[in-house]
Write an enzyme that holds these catalytic residues in place. Structure first.
Site, PDB file in Angstrom:
ATOM      1  N   GLY A 132      23.238  20.536  33.336  1.00 51.57           N
ATOM      2  CA  GLY A 132      24.471  19.755  33.212  1.00 51.57           C
ATOM      3  C   GLY A 132      24.206  18.261  33.154  1.00 51.57           C
ATOM      4  O   GLY A 132      25.069  17.455  33.480  1.00 51.57           O
ATOM      5  N   ASP A 180      28.850  12.674  26.573  1.00 48.69           N
ATOM      6  CA  ASP A 180      27.402  12.732  26.773  1.00 48.69           C
ATOM      7  C   ASP A 180      26.649  11.805  25.819  1.00 48.69           C
ATOM      8  O   ASP A 180      25.763  11.052  26.225  1.00 48.69           O
ATOM      9  CB  ASP A 180      26.898  14.167  26.584  1.00 48.69           C
ATOM     10  CG  ASP A 180      27.635  15.145  27.485  1.00 48.69           C
ATOM     11  OD1 ASP A 180      28.342  14.687  28.398  1.00 48.69           O
ATOM     12  OD2 ASP A 180      27.513  16.361  27.261  1.00 48.69           O
TER      13      ASP A 180
HETATM   14  C1  GLA Z   1      29.959  18.737  28.654  1.00 49.30           C
HETATM   15  C2  GLA Z   1      30.443  18.173  27.325  1.00 49.30           C
HETATM   16  C3  GLA Z   1      31.187  16.852  27.518  1.00 49.30           C
HETATM   17  C4  GLA Z   1      32.262  16.979  28.596  1.00 49.30           C
HETATM   18  C5  GLA Z   1      31.723  17.644  29.843  1.00 49.30           C
HETATM   19  C6  GLA Z   1      32.795  17.935  30.868  1.00 49.30           C
HETATM   20  O1  GLA Z   1      28.991  17.903  29.195  1.00 49.30           O
HETATM   21  O2  GLA Z   1      29.368  17.970  26.445  1.00 49.30           O
HETATM   22  O3  GLA Z   1      31.720  16.401  26.307  1.00 49.30           O
HETATM   23  O4  GLA Z   1      33.387  17.663  28.097  1.00 49.30           O
HETATM   24  O5  GLA Z   1      31.048  18.860  29.554  1.00 49.30           O
HETATM   25  O6  GLA Z   1      33.349  16.761  31.346  1.00 49.30           O
END
Ligand code: GLA
Length: 395
Positions: A132, A180
């Site tokens: 994550g 991200d």
């Molecule tokens: C992932 C996605 C992001 C965002 C997050 C949750 O990292 O790539 O764009 O939606 O989940 O906040």
């Protein structure tokens, strides 16, 4: 207990050495891009919300050298045979899957009319995968930065981030928001990257207080559901918005959701409550940060986690366990706030804490988490770091 972040120059040496060992050539171009952690504003980047991530001191580095052919040969230090890409063709998704992030970025440049010629490249990374922490966004952003270096061009940062997001959509088939790639591109030392996801404009928010740091705890679990679960959450929010009859989540109030509660039905009504609440919490977080009141972030982070757990249902037992341990350490132990971070269904938590207490807190998090789950977590500290960039090196 507290893992050390490998210095960037160490990764660069490894990448250069690996490139030489594998392809027998010296690097002429080196690009680095960081992972990210999100302080608050989860699952609302695709809902016109605000998010408050920052680039972390964990990087992905690509060492490369043009090879005078029309074939790119790319390899990862994690192993496996180098993969060859035929650059006389427009790139399309193919096997192996991890290379699709690179193919997607190359395609973004091809679509802009750039001719990409052959190169050899080796990738090394200190960003834990599947945690994550946006290791895939880092791969995209490092690749885009490398191509800028090789082509001798420089895209606007926003365009570069959007090109990378498109690679994720069209080549990895993840309908992600913009957080991200923006965090990895716009990252800046001592600054959070606050993104207004409606206008698509990022803004740097100072995070100068060196008495504070952030602990990132990788629970080491990644639940299967993840990709389908993400797309389904996004679909729920779209259904909710259309049932609410609004053009943007910015125009939706908590009262609107309550009024429509039964018509929306479960779980769409709870998804909507999360979105509206999280947008409000992130705006509140930006305000307290402006006032330098970091302590006030604690309750906002707590409410964010609870909402992601109960209403958005993207947490899991291991993330809850890690957050609960941080909560039990509490203010007296130097913890200001803790929550899950990123897409969820496993991955990492983020704990804002006093820097002087960080290693004691990390130790407690790790030992208690091991006791409760039988899993050894990876925990490291990070302050906001620099975004994707080309590196100077000694030839
Ligand atoms: C992932 C996605 C992001 C965002 C997050 C949750 O990292 O790539 O764009 O939606 O989940 O906040």
């Amino acid at each position: 207990m507290l893992q050390i972040n490998p210095p960037l120059n160490e990764l660069v040496s490894l990448a250069k050495k690996g490139l030489h060992e594998l392809f027998g050539v010296e690097a002429t171009h080196l690009a680095a891009a960081p992972g990210r952690v999100n302080l608050i504003g989860e699952h609302i980047d695709y809902c016109d919300g605000f998010v408050l991530p920052f680039a972390i001191e964990r990087y992905l580095v690509i060492a490369a050298r043009p090879n005078d052919t029309m074939t790119a040969r790319v390899a990862s230090s994690l192993g496996g045979e180098p993969v060859e890409l035929d650059l006389t063709q427009l790139q399309e998704p193919a096997e192996p899957k991890w290379v699709n992030y690179l193919r997607g970025v190359i395609r973004g440049f091809q679509d802009r009319g750039y001719e990409i010629k052959g190169f050899d490249a080796l990738i090394v990374s200190s960003i834990p995968g599947g945690a994550g922490l946006s290791s895939s966004a880092a791969l995209e952003c490092a690749m885009a930065t490398l191509l800028e270096g090789i082509l001798g061009v420089s895209l606007e940062l926003k365009e570069k981030a959007l090109l990378c997001q498109k690679a994720e959509h069209n080549f990895a088939f993840v309908p992600c928001g913009i957080m991200d790639q923006f965090a990895s591109t716009f990252g800046k030392e001592d600054h959070l990257v606050m993104i207004d996801c409606q206008s698509g404009e990022p803004q740097w928010v100072p995070f100068m207080n060196r008495d504070l740091t952030v602990l990132i705890s990788n629970t080491m679990v990644h639940h299967e559901l993840s990709d389908g679960g993400y797309a389904l959450r996004r679909k729920h929010t779209e259904q909710a918005l259309s049932a609410l009859g609004k053009a943007s989540w910015r125009d939706v109030s908590e009262q609107d959701v309550l009024t429509m509660w039964d018509q929306l039905g479960d779980p769409v009504n709870r998804r909507a409550r999360h979105v509206v609440g999280e947008i409000a919490r992130t705006m509140a977080a930006a305000k307290v940060l402006e006032q330098g009141d970091f302590q006030a972030l604690g309750p906002l982070m707590a409410a964010s986690h609870d909402s992601l757990r109960d209403d958005f249902e993207v947490s899991c037992a291991e993330l809850d366990a890690m957050v609960n341990i941080a909560r039990s350490i509490g203010n007296e132990g130097g913890v200001i706030g803790a929550r899950m971070t990123g897409g969820g269904f496993g991955g990492s938590t983020v704990t804002l804490c006093e820097a002087s207490a960080a290693s004691v807190i990390a130790k407690k998090l790790a030992s208690e988490y091991l006791l409760q789950t039988g899993i050894t977590a990876q925990i490291f500290a990070s302050r906001p770091a620099r975004g994707a960039h080309l590196l100077e090196w000694e030839k």
